[in-house]
Design a protein around this motif. Sequence first.
Motif, PDB file in Angstrom:
ATOM      1  N   GLY A 113       8.455 -13.752  35.356  1.00 27.82           N
ATOM      2  CA  GLY A 113       7.231 -13.572  34.575  1.00 27.82           C
ATOM      3  C   GLY A 113       7.281 -12.290  33.770  1.00 27.82           C
TER       4      GLY A 113
ATOM      5  N   THR B  39       0.485  -9.492  31.542  1.00 31.35           N
ATOM      6  CA  THR B  39       1.666  -9.892  30.772  1.00 31.35           C
ATOM      7  C   THR B  39       1.641  -9.295  29.365  1.00 31.35           C
TER       8      THR B  39
ATOM      9  N   SER C  85      -1.322 -18.245  36.514  1.00 30.80           N
ATOM     10  CA  SER C  85      -2.659 -18.618  36.995  1.00 30.80           C
ATOM     11  C   SER C  85      -3.622 -18.871  35.827  1.00 30.80           C
TER      12      SER C  85
ATOM     13  N   ASN D 179       5.599 -11.815  46.653  1.00 33.23           N
ATOM     14  CA  ASN D 179       4.659 -11.098  45.791  1.00 33.23           C
ATOM     15  C   ASN D 179       4.701  -9.592  46.066  1.00 33.23           C
TER      16      ASN D 179
ATOM     17  N   GLY E  32       3.948  -8.450  40.073  1.00 29.21           N
ATOM     18  CA  GLY E  32       4.042  -9.892  40.246  1.00 29.21           C
ATOM     19  C   GLY E  32       5.111 -10.243  41.260  1.00 29.21           C
ATOM     20  N   ASN E  33       5.761 -11.367  41.012  1.00 29.86           N
ATOM     21  CA  ASN E  33       6.660 -11.916  42.024  1.00 29.86           C
ATOM     22  C   ASN E  33       8.129 -11.766  41.691  1.00 29.86           C
TER      23      ASN E  33
ATOM     24  N   ALA F 186      -2.484 -12.639  37.880  1.00 29.66           N
ATOM     25  CA  ALA F 186      -1.662 -11.609  37.212  1.00 29.66           C
ATOM     26  C   ALA F 186      -0.389 -11.303  37.992  1.00 29.66           C
ATOM     27  N   SER F 187       0.311 -12.353  38.410  1.00 30.60           N
ATOM     28  CA  SER F 187       1.524 -12.120  39.191  1.00 30.60           C
ATOM     29  C   SER F 187       2.700 -12.939  38.679  1.00 30.60           C
ATOM     30  N   GLY F 188       2.605 -13.407  37.439  1.00 34.01           N
ATOM     31  CA  GLY F 188       3.734 -14.116  36.833  1.00 34.01           C
ATOM     32  C   GLY F 188       3.834 -15.576  37.241  1.00 34.01           C
ATOM     33  N   LEU F 189       2.766 -16.117  37.850  1.00 30.38           N
ATOM     34  CA  LEU F 189       2.836 -17.519  38.286  1.00 30.38           C
ATOM     35  C   LEU F 189       1.970 -18.433  37.416  1.00 30.38           C
TER      36      LEU F 189
ATOM     37  N   ASN G 222       2.521  -7.623  45.105  1.00 27.06           N
ATOM     38  CA  ASN G 222       1.127  -7.175  45.131  1.00 27.06           C
ATOM     39  C   ASN G 222       0.820  -6.062  44.142  1.00 27.06           C
TER      40      ASN G 222
ATOM     41  N   SER H 297       0.151  -5.600  40.030  1.00 27.20           N
ATOM     42  CA  SER H 297      -0.020  -6.512  38.895  1.00 27.20           C
ATOM     43  C   SER H 297      -0.176  -5.750  37.588  1.00 27.20           C
TER      44      SER H 297
END
Length: 312
Positions: free
Chosen positions: A273, A189, A105, A182, A278-279, A100-103, A184, A186
Amino acid sequence: MKKCEESAPAKAILFGEHAVVYGHPAIAVPISHLRAYAVIQENNQSSSVNILAEDIGLEETLDKLPVHHPIRKTIDLFSSYTHRAVSPITIQIRSNIPIASGLGSGAAITIATLRALSTYFLQPLTDLEISNLAFEVEKIHHSTPSGIDNTVIAFEKPTWFIKGEKIQPFDIHNRIELLIANSNLSTPTAETVIYVREQIENFPIETESILKNIGNLTWAAKNAIAQGNIKLVGDLMAQNHQLLKSLNVSCQKLDQMVETALSAGAFGAKLSGGGRGGNIIALINTKSLNKVFNALKAIGITDIFLTTIENK
Ligand code: PMV
């Protein structure tokens, strides 16, 4: 004993998130050194399909998972698409992609699982078929996904993406060096995607104008990347962040991280994201790398890594 392992990369959106849901273009890249893995082994101990995903504390048999669980949906889709019943196996899933960090997953886990099923059961699937099946699972994560995550992750190539159009090869003129940091925090989306949809309903003129401007920036970024004009790419990234901020999908911490990276000499920086956590990605070069890295550390960011994007 029969066994196979497959994997899929993380991704970062360089330009165009949210606007891409409404038909504007976006640019995304795979991050090949962060990956999700799926290992399938024959299960001769029981007659069930066992799912083990330690990272998310999941240890369950397939029939016990809710029908809309992404892993169950992935396996059900594979079976119905290939007309191949899934015999007793154990599927082990692990990932070093932050959740849940825009990458991407979720999409990476789905695609690694689909690839492993396809190899294990000798049912070859093209990248496009994998991407299309993963899109169906993305609907659980994202409500109304554009399809960018499943596309860039399945093809594992820098991608110029417009919803509903054939994906186009995308040339990166000079290598692009990014710091990914990150927050950290979250936020799912789906939450920001639904928020933007409500904004369009309530404030159509203002919101559509922001999305159109993001689209225009993304077209300009395509040319800037193709020409290797890294300074312009950076400026456009910073502008893209401002537009996402005015769309209200950023947050204080992301804004602080972006400003810190820019003040320390990054060419550009933006959230990447869905947002509100997220990042961030910061466009740097060898000269600015340490300064930007240290400045982000100084504001308490610990999860920072460098990634290089180039044509394979
Ligand atoms: O999966 P995320 O958080 O990287 O976000 C995907 C990008 C959005 O444009 C916000 C949604 C979508 O489906 O394109």
